[in-house]
Design a protein around this motif. Structure first.
Motif, PDB file in Angstrom:
ATOM      1  N   GLY A  28     -49.821  63.084 -17.346  1.00  0.00           N
ATOM      2  CA  GLY A  28     -49.357  62.021 -18.238  1.00  0.00           C
ATOM      3  C   GLY A  28     -48.170  61.276 -17.662  1.00  0.00           C
ATOM      4  N   VAL A  29     -47.268  62.015 -17.011  1.00  0.00           N
ATOM      5  CA  VAL A  29     -46.107  61.382 -16.370  1.00  0.00           C
ATOM      6  C   VAL A  29     -46.579  60.442 -15.263  1.00  0.00           C
ATOM      7  N   VAL A  77     -46.255  53.282 -28.416  1.00  0.00           N
ATOM      8  CA  VAL A  77     -46.929  53.167 -29.718  1.00  0.00           C
ATOM      9  C   VAL A  77     -48.330  52.589 -29.545  1.00  0.00           C
ATOM     10  N   ALA A  78     -48.443  51.505 -28.774  1.00  0.00           N
ATOM     11  CA  ALA A  78     -49.749  50.874 -28.570  1.00  0.00           C
ATOM     12  C   ALA A  78     -50.704  51.808 -27.822  1.00  0.00           C
ATOM     13  N   THR A  79     -50.165  52.597 -26.896  1.00  0.00           N
ATOM     14  CA  THR A  79     -50.999  53.560 -26.174  1.00  0.00           C
ATOM     15  C   THR A  79     -51.532  54.629 -27.117  1.00  0.00           C
ATOM     16  N   LEU A  80     -50.687  55.088 -28.036  1.00  0.00           N
ATOM     17  CA  LEU A  80     -51.153  56.068 -29.031  1.00  0.00           C
ATOM     18  C   LEU A  80     -52.267  55.493 -29.893  1.00  0.00           C
ATOM     19  N   MET A  93     -59.884  56.480 -25.884  1.00  0.00           N
ATOM     20  CA  MET A  93     -60.032  56.616 -24.441  1.00  0.00           C
ATOM     21  C   MET A  93     -58.646  56.663 -23.801  1.00  0.00           C
ATOM     22  N   PRO A  94     -58.548  57.095 -22.544  1.00  0.00           N
ATOM     23  CA  PRO A  94     -57.245  57.174 -21.865  1.00  0.00           C
ATOM     24  C   PRO A  94     -56.764  55.812 -21.382  1.00  0.00           C
ATOM     25  N   VAL A 337     -54.226  63.501 -22.034  1.00  0.00           N
ATOM     26  CA  VAL A 337     -53.284  63.362 -20.923  1.00  0.00           C
ATOM     27  C   VAL A 337     -52.440  62.106 -21.108  1.00  0.00           C
ATOM     28  N   VAL A 338     -53.095  60.999 -21.444  1.00  0.00           N
ATOM     29  CA  VAL A 338     -52.384  59.741 -21.655  1.00  0.00           C
ATOM     30  C   VAL A 338     -51.514  59.800 -22.907  1.00  0.00           C
ATOM     31  N   THR A 339     -51.944  60.593 -23.901  1.00  0.00           N
ATOM     32  CA  THR A 339     -51.124  60.761 -25.105  1.00  0.00           C
ATOM     33  C   THR A 339     -49.758  61.347 -24.757  1.00  0.00           C
TER      34      THR A 339
END
Length: 474
Positions: A28-29, A77-80, A93-94, A337-339
């Motif tokens: 994720g990092v 926030v938008a990624t979540l 999706m990631p 992972v992206v979360t």
């Protein structure tokens, strides 16, 4: 079934798979590092154009630090929204969201030299444009026909061309130094060139995360050189608060025709870019086509993430294409992972000292990175144009759209007699180029007569692989 240290092949293609947490967090990092510089750069450019950015000595400079903070927070926030989803909102999706470069050429004419007060109109445009973007999620699949590679490649190329001047200005010392002896001196260019050369070295002679984070590491190398030369000041870090929550309506809201039309028009282009990113992630990570549900959900999240950002003083969000390559490289399709990366961005956005540390980066250092990034935007547009069938018809469409769009961008005084709203929209260059390309592509006949463009092209009507054999022999 084959396995690696992260899981089986089937697990790695599964968006709902959760790798071991001690491996998921570093992955994720990676996603955050790959997009970090690009995510904060638009705020720096817009604040600089308005007059409260680097080197301005403006009393409003803390607003830049706030914008940097919000760039991180609302990217998270938008990624979540994309990874967790809320009803129909999000692709599950990631997908990594971040501040969009595409809107910068629209924002610069709106704020140029007008100070922090001009940001209210920008935020009004972001709010309306974001809601319009979200609404496109209901029809996005049916309007893609209007944006073939000829149009999208032209728009992306124009975005890059609109921004390369900014990179050179920053590398030479920034707008505040223009007209002085210090602008373009050897020290400024030396620092910028360190960033460029380190970035190129890492990109071409390393692999894995070193190559993915080449721009970030190049900036760190330039920062180290600038620090040794006494160009770094930490005074803003000491003054920044330790913790702060987002401030609703930080810049206020003002609704102007130029901002609303400009942001809605670019939202259309951004929505199609998101479709491409979703398709690329599905193909590269899972070896399949993206579903209609994933495409519409991603578009909803893209638009609503932008609208919410505007309410708190952040800039428009979009899906980040860097993420597509990273997923294809790692082979990990897990949205979880992206979360983790999104949570890291949100946490960083709650601590203004992080933004203050970013603001210590000398403008010359940023200039080196920006030259590389915006040059890559141009290259990406040209790559998209390589898919175009370069017959005479498409050459004429491209020629007229590029000439007028780029010409108006380079010589905005040519429209000085127009009212403010159309002047701001047309001098962006991108909107007239996109409109002309879309319109001509829809109304012109599919083929032009053989002699129709010979005299205007000076015989250089193309001999590339995209042409028909008959065209190559003319």
């Amino acid at each position: 079934m084959t396995e690696n240290s992260l899981g089986t092949a089937a697990q790695l293609r599964d968006v709902d798979y959760m790798p071991p947490i001690y491996k998921a967090i570093p992955l994720g990092v990676q996603h955050v590092l790959a997009m970090f510089v690009s995510n904060v750069t638009p705020a720096i450019i817009v604040a600089g154009a308005a007059g409260f950015g680097f080197g301005s000595n403006s009393p409003d400079f803390p607003n830049l630090i706030y914008m940097l903070q919000m760039s991180m927070f609302f990217a998270g926030v938008a990624t979540l929204m994309q990874t967790i989803t809320f009803g129909p909102i999000g692709a599950r999706m990631p997908i990594v969201q971040g501040t969009s470069f595409a809107f910068i050429p629209i924002m610069i004419p709106l704020v140029a030299g007008k100070g922090v007060d001009a940001m209210a109109a920008v935020m009004g445009g972001i709010l309306v444009g974001g809601l319009f973007h979200a609404a496109l999620g209901t029809i996005i699949g049916r309007i893609r026909f209007a944006l073939p590679p000829l149009v999208t490649g032209l728009v992306v190329t124009m975005i890059g061309l609109a921004l390369v001047r900014v990179g050179v200005q920053y590398a030479a010392g920034g707008v505040p130094a223009m007209g002085t002896e210090s602008f373009g001196n050897l020290q400024s260019w030396s620092v910028a060139l360190v960033v460029i050369f380190v970035t190129l070295g890492l990109k071409f002679f390393t692999r894995g995360m070193l190559a993915i984070s080449a721009v970030l590491l190049g900036l760190l190398a330039g920062y180290a050189v600038a620090f040794a030369l006494g160009m770094v000041s930490f005074s803003n870090v000491g003054r920044a608060a330790v913790f702060a929550l987002p401030n609703p309506l930080h810049f206020g809201l003002e609704f102007t025709a130029a901002a609303i039309i400009g942001f809605c028009a670019m939202a259309f282009v951004s929505a199609v870019e998101t479709v491409g990113d979703v398709s690329g992630i599905a193909k590269g990570g899972a070896g399949r086509e993206a579903t209609d549900r994933e495409i519409s959900g991603a578009t909803y999240a893209d638009g609503l993430g932008t609208a919410v950002s505007g309410l708190f003083g952040a800039l428009p969000n979009t899906s980040f294409s860097q993420n597509v390559g990273l997923i294809a490289m790692t082979g990990v399709m897990s949205r979880h992972v992206v979360t983790f990366g999104a949570v890291l961005l949100i946490v960083a956005g709650l601590f203004p000292k992080v933004g203050a540390i970013i603001s210590t980066v000398p403008i010359e250092v940023l200039g080196g990175g920006v030259i590389v990034m915006f040059g890559m935007v141009v290259a990406a547009g040209i790559s998209m144009l390589s898919d175009v069938h370069w017959n005479r018809r498409n050459m004429v469409i491209f020629a007229i759209a590029l000439s007028l769009g780029l010409g108006l961008q380079l010589e905005p005084s040519a429209l000085q007699h127009l009212p403010d709203t159309p002047r701001v929209l047309l001098t962006s260059g991108i909107l007239p180029a996109a409109f002309i390309a879309i319109l001509l592509n829809l109304i012109l006949p599919k083929e032009l007569a053989g002699e129709a463009t010979e005299e205007v092209s000076g015989g250089m009507h193309g001999a590339g692989a995209g042409l028909d054999p008959a065209d190559r022999t003319r």
